[in-house]
Design a protein around this motif. Structure first.
Motif, PDB file in Angstrom:
ATOM      1  N   ALA A  54      34.189  27.572  38.593  1.00 38.79           N
ATOM      2  CA  ALA A  54      35.324  27.313  37.699  1.00 38.79           C
ATOM      3  C   ALA A  54      36.057  28.609  37.372  1.00 38.79           C
ATOM      4  CB  ALA A  54      34.846  26.632  36.416  1.00 38.79           C
ATOM      5  N   ALA A  55      35.307  29.697  37.170  1.00 39.84           N
ATOM      6  CA  ALA A  55      35.933  30.987  36.888  1.00 39.84           C
ATOM      7  C   ALA A  55      36.772  31.448  38.072  1.00 39.84           C
ATOM      8  CB  ALA A  55      34.866  32.030  36.557  1.00 39.84           C
ATOM      9  N   THR A  56      36.261  31.219  39.283  1.00 41.04           N
ATOM     10  CA  THR A  56      37.020  31.579  40.487  1.00 41.04           C
ATOM     11  C   THR A  56      38.301  30.764  40.577  1.00 41.04           C
ATOM     12  OG1 THR A  56      35.010  32.214  41.683  1.00 41.04           O
ATOM     13  CG2 THR A  56      36.955  31.674  42.996  1.00 41.04           C
ATOM     14  N   ARG A  57      38.191  29.458  40.327  1.00 30.96           N
ATOM     15  CA  ARG A  57      39.388  28.603  40.384  1.00 30.96           C
ATOM     16  C   ARG A  57      40.400  29.029  39.325  1.00 30.96           C
ATOM     17  NH1 ARG A  57      35.443  24.578  41.000  1.00 30.96           N
ATOM     18  NH2 ARG A  57      35.660  23.947  38.816  1.00 30.96           N
ATOM     19  N   TYR A  58      39.912  29.338  38.141  1.00 31.36           N
ATOM     20  CA  TYR A  58      40.824  29.741  37.060  1.00 31.36           C
ATOM     21  C   TYR A  58      41.526  31.048  37.413  1.00 31.36           C
ATOM     22  CZ  TYR A  58      42.579  31.321  32.602  1.00 31.36           C
ATOM     23  OH  TYR A  58      43.405  31.789  31.616  1.00 31.36           O
ATOM     24  N   ASN A  59      40.755  32.023  37.871  1.00 32.68           N
ATOM     25  CA  ASN A  59      41.353  33.316  38.205  1.00 32.68           C
ATOM     26  C   ASN A  59      42.365  33.191  39.338  1.00 32.68           C
ATOM     27  OD1 ASN A  59      39.994  34.831  36.254  1.00 32.68           O
ATOM     28  ND2 ASN A  59      38.240  35.179  37.571  1.00 32.68           N
ATOM     29  N   THR A  60      42.047  32.342  40.316  1.00 35.24           N
ATOM     30  CA  THR A  60      42.977  32.125  41.430  1.00 35.24           C
ATOM     31  C   THR A  60      44.274  31.491  40.937  1.00 35.24           C
ATOM     32  OG1 THR A  60      41.139  31.863  43.000  1.00 35.24           O
ATOM     33  CG2 THR A  60      43.284  30.972  43.647  1.00 35.24           C
ATOM     34  N   ALA A  61      44.144  30.456  40.106  1.00 34.23           N
ATOM     35  CA  ALA A  61      45.331  29.787  39.576  1.00 34.23           C
ATOM     36  C   ALA A  61      46.123  30.722  38.666  1.00 34.23           C
ATOM     37  CB  ALA A  61      44.940  28.521  38.826  1.00 34.23           C
ATOM     38  N   ALA A  62      45.425  31.491  37.840  1.00 34.27           N
ATOM     39  CA  ALA A  62      46.106  32.415  36.929  1.00 34.27           C
ATOM     40  C   ALA A  62      46.845  33.503  37.701  1.00 34.27           C
ATOM     41  CB  ALA A  62      45.094  33.043  35.971  1.00 34.27           C
ATOM     42  N   ALA A  63      46.234  33.991  38.788  1.00 34.37           N
ATOM     43  CA  ALA A  63      46.896  35.012  39.610  1.00 34.37           C
ATOM     44  C   ALA A  63      48.140  34.437  40.280  1.00 34.37           C
ATOM     45  CB  ALA A  63      45.924  35.553  40.658  1.00 34.37           C
ATOM     46  N   ALA A  64      48.021  33.195  40.782  1.00 31.13           N
ATOM     47  CA  ALA A  64      49.177  32.555  41.414  1.00 31.13           C
ATOM     48  C   ALA A  64      50.297  32.332  40.401  1.00 31.13           C
ATOM     49  CB  ALA A  64      48.759  31.229  42.043  1.00 31.13           C
ATOM     50  N   LEU A  65      49.934  31.931  39.194  1.00 37.86           N
ATOM     51  CA  LEU A  65      50.940  31.730  38.145  1.00 37.86           C
ATOM     52  C   LEU A  65      51.609  33.052  37.784  1.00 37.86           C
ATOM     53  CD1 LEU A  65      52.380  30.083  35.989  1.00 37.86           C
ATOM     54  CD2 LEU A  65      50.389  30.418  34.498  1.00 37.86           C
ATOM     55  N   SER A  66      50.817  34.108  37.667  1.00 36.16           N
ATOM     56  CA  SER A  66      51.373  35.417  37.339  1.00 36.16           C
ATOM     57  C   SER A  66      52.349  35.877  38.420  1.00 36.16           C
ATOM     58  CB  SER A  66      50.247  36.441  37.175  1.00 36.16           C
ATOM     59  OG  SER A  66      50.762  37.728  36.901  1.00 36.16           O
ATOM     60  N   THR A  67      51.996  35.628  39.680  1.00 39.35           N
ATOM     61  CA  THR A  67      52.883  36.000  40.783  1.00 39.35           C
ATOM     62  C   THR A  67      54.188  35.221  40.721  1.00 39.35           C
ATOM     63  OG1 THR A  67      51.003  36.548  42.221  1.00 39.35           O
ATOM     64  CG2 THR A  67      53.113  36.065  43.291  1.00 39.35           C
ATOM     65  N   ALA A  68      54.077  33.910  40.467  1.00 37.08           N
ATOM     66  CA  ALA A  68      55.280  33.081  40.371  1.00 37.08           C
ATOM     67  C   ALA A  68      56.159  33.536  39.214  1.00 37.08           C
ATOM     68  CB  ALA A  68      54.898  31.613  40.202  1.00 37.08           C
ATOM     69  N   GLN A  69      55.544  33.862  38.085  1.00 37.99           N
ATOM     70  CA  GLN A  69      56.306  34.329  36.934  1.00 37.99           C
ATOM     71  C   GLN A  69      56.985  35.664  37.231  1.00 37.99           C
ATOM     72  OE1 GLN A  69      53.066  34.239  34.113  1.00 37.99           O
ATOM     73  NE2 GLN A  69      53.774  32.333  33.179  1.00 37.99           N
ATOM     74  N   GLN A  70      56.296  36.536  37.964  1.00 40.92           N
ATOM     75  CA  GLN A  70      56.874  37.830  38.304  1.00 40.92           C
ATOM     76  C   GLN A  70      58.050  37.658  39.263  1.00 40.92           C
ATOM     77  OE1 GLN A  70      55.863  40.914  36.952  1.00 40.92           O
ATOM     78  NE2 GLN A  70      57.865  41.401  37.808  1.00 40.92           N
ATOM     79  N   ILE A  71      57.885  36.756  40.241  1.00 39.81           N
ATOM     80  CA  ILE A  71      58.980  36.495  41.186  1.00 39.81           C
ATOM     81  C   ILE A  71      60.183  35.919  40.455  1.00 39.81           C
ATOM     82  CG2 ILE A  71      59.691  35.050  43.135  1.00 39.81           C
ATOM     83  CD1 ILE A  71      56.865  35.326  44.233  1.00 39.81           C
ATOM     84  N   ALA A  72      59.937  34.991  39.533  1.00 40.73           N
ATOM     85  CA  ALA A  72      61.029  34.402  38.766  1.00 40.73           C
ATOM     86  C   ALA A  72      61.739  35.474  37.947  1.00 40.73           C
ATOM     87  CB  ALA A  72      60.497  33.298  37.856  1.00 40.73           C
ATOM     88  N   SER A  73      60.972  36.362  37.328  1.00 38.64           N
ATOM     89  CA  SER A  73      61.566  37.426  36.528  1.00 38.64           C
ATOM     90  C   SER A  73      62.369  38.389  37.396  1.00 38.64           C
ATOM     91  CB  SER A  73      60.467  38.186  35.782  1.00 38.64           C
ATOM     92  OG  SER A  73      60.993  39.271  35.058  1.00 38.64           O
ATOM     93  N   ASN A  74      61.791  38.770  38.554  1.00 38.61           N
ATOM     94  CA  ASN A  74      62.486  39.681  39.460  1.00 38.61           C
ATOM     95  C   ASN A  74      63.767  39.044  39.999  1.00 38.61           C
ATOM     96  OD1 ASN A  74      60.436  41.515  39.101  1.00 38.61           O
ATOM     97  ND2 ASN A  74      59.392  41.045  41.012  1.00 38.61           N
ATOM     98  N   SER A  75      63.696  37.745  40.314  1.00 37.69           N
ATOM     99  CA  SER A  75      64.874  37.054  40.832  1.00 37.69           C
ATOM    100  C   SER A  75      65.976  36.998  39.785  1.00 37.69           C
ATOM    101  CB  SER A  75      64.495  35.632  41.272  1.00 37.69           C
ATOM    102  OG  SER A  75      63.564  35.657  42.329  1.00 37.69           O
ATOM    103  N   ALA A  76      65.600  36.766  38.536  1.00 40.29           N
ATOM    104  CA  ALA A  76      66.585  36.731  37.460  1.00 40.29           C
ATOM    105  C   ALA A  76      67.253  38.092  37.293  1.00 40.29           C
ATOM    106  CB  ALA A  76      65.918  36.301  36.164  1.00 40.29           C
ATOM    107  N   SER A  77      66.449  39.159  37.341  1.00 43.44           N
ATOM    108  CA  SER A  77      67.016  40.508  37.224  1.00 43.44           C
ATOM    109  C   SER A  77      67.924  40.819  38.408  1.00 43.44           C
ATOM    110  CB  SER A  77      65.886  41.543  37.152  1.00 43.44           C
ATOM    111  OG  SER A  77      65.097  41.358  36.001  1.00 43.44           O
TER     112      SER A  77
END
Length: 409
Positions: A62-85
């Motif tokens: 479960a910790a592995t799944r959470y960390n994987t999902a959290a990393a993917a979410l962080s990447t998506a959020q960073q891409i969205a932020s970079n795209s907006a800038s």
């Protein structure tokens, strides 16, 4: 008698030493949770247990799944932020280039007007020179004044013609320069607008990914919390949810019966002997404290050194309409449960098959016999639970071992 008779207690005990859990490596701490909507069915354990180390294969997964999902979410959020800038910067560039084009368009219009004006003037001069042009003999003294005037006009015409020619040449240079510059600016603006389209597509994809991964993180967080509370406490042989139940029962007892002083580890000792902390016969504790399957003792029919206790509840708790049987992780017989039942987790139901309820009821039962503070006190209480010196000694031994773990109390 609260729980098992001698025979049934021994049948469930099958005591084994606690596993060497301390040698197992706990999974890495999960990444910080992302900002996601709070899902339902969260595991509810005391925040005081946040630092208690636990381990299980399910928790690691479960910790592995959470960390994987959290990393993917962080990447998506960073891409969205970079795209907006990037879109903001591209919009500024587009505006600047469009302004340049507008200015240069006006300049080109003016250069075109200037060129047309100069050319018109040159044509007029040429026509006038052709129409009015005369050949004057400088030796004709009779018309010297006319000759002089004609020469002056010719000189002025040449001067004006040269000025208009320079004006026309300058206008042509401006037109050439502005045409090239405008083509360059148009090329840049086209590239900027293509980049804007790509940035918008990236932003839209990132937004879709962010929504998807947010849901994945929320579910993974629920799974992580649930598998954490059902994982085994390092160094012990009980699950975190069981530890929480013992602590909560001891705290509740301290509030309602401060003279008793029963510690959590006394309850843990009883549950270890009675049902291996709710894990007897392949059962396990779920994240809410329920046993995954019913733990039911042998029929109390007078055989196997048991007391004969006829059915007292129509088999409602133990499923036996003939004889009572001990039920749940603390092994209460139905008649005793009816007297000491407690709702230990505040869900509005008192269920002997729930470790929170059973531990709270056990604390109430044990405290009814007197204080539970010294070894002698505990031995007396354990004997009230099961009239066997061997049973009381075994429970006390486990209880003292748990007390030595140094877990938060």
């Amino acid at each position: 008698m609260a729980a098992l008779t001698l025979a049934s207690s021994c049948a469930l005990a099958a005591a084994t030493a606690p596993p060497a859990a301390a040698s197992r490596a706990a999974p890495a701490s999960p990444a910080a949770p992302a900002s996601v909507a709070a899902p339902a069915s969260r595991a509810q354990v005391s925040p005081a247990l946040d630092t208690v180390a636990v381990d299980s294969l399910d928790y690691r997964a479960a910790a592995t799944r959470y960390n994987t999902a959290a990393a993917a979410l962080s990447t998506a959020q960073q891409i969205a932020s970079n795209s907006a800038s990037e879109l903001d910067q591209l919009q500024l560039q587009d505006t600047s280039l469009t302004t340049q084009l507008a200015t240069q368009t006006e300049q080109k219009k003016q250069a075109t007007v200037d060129l047309a004006s100069a050319r018109a003037s040159l044509r007029a001069i040429a026509i006038e020179s052709y129409v009015n042009g005369t050949t004057t003999d400088s030796t004709d003294t009779e018309d010297l004044a006319t000759a002089t005037e004609t020469l002056d006009k010719q000189g002025l015409t040449q001067t004006v013609s040269a000025g208009q020619a320079d004006k026309a040449a300058s206008a042509r240079d401006d037109l050439d320069r502005l045409t090239k510059s405008m083509n360059d600016v148009l090329t840049q603006r086209t590239a900027v607008r293509q980049q804007s389209v790509e940035a918008q597509q990236s932003q839209q994809q990132a937004a879709a990914d962010e929504a998807r991964y947010s849901a994945a993180v929320a579910q993974a967080q629920v799974d992580l919390e649930q598998t954490r509370v059902t994982a085994t406490v390092l160094g012990a042989d009980f699950q975190l949810v069981a530890f929480d139940a013992y602590r909560r029962a001891a705290a509740s007892s301290a509030a309602t019966d401060p003279g008793c002083g029963i510690p959590w580890w006394a309850l843990a000792g009883i549950t270890r002997v009675e049902s291996k902390h709710g894990q007897f016969g392949g059962s396990t504790l779920l994240f809410n404290g329920d046993t995954s399957q019913r733990i039911v003792g042998i029929p109390l029919d007078g055989q196997n050194d048991t007391q004969a206790i006829p059915d007292s509840d129509g088999g409602a708790l133990d499923g036996d309409p003939v004889y009572d049987r001990a039920v749940g992780p603390m092994q209460f017989i139905p008649s005793t449960w009816r007297r000491y039942a407690r709702d230990g987790n505040g869900d509005g139901v008192a269920d002997p098959n729930n470790i929170y309820d059973a531990a709270a009821a056990a604390a109430r039962y044990l405290c009814a016999s007197g204080p539970m503070q010294t070894d002698d006190d505990m031995t007396r209480g354990f004997l009230s639970y099961n009239h066997s010196d061997a049973y009381a000694a075994e429970v006390l031994s486990f209880a003292k071992a748990y007390a030595a773990l140094g877990l938060p109390s």
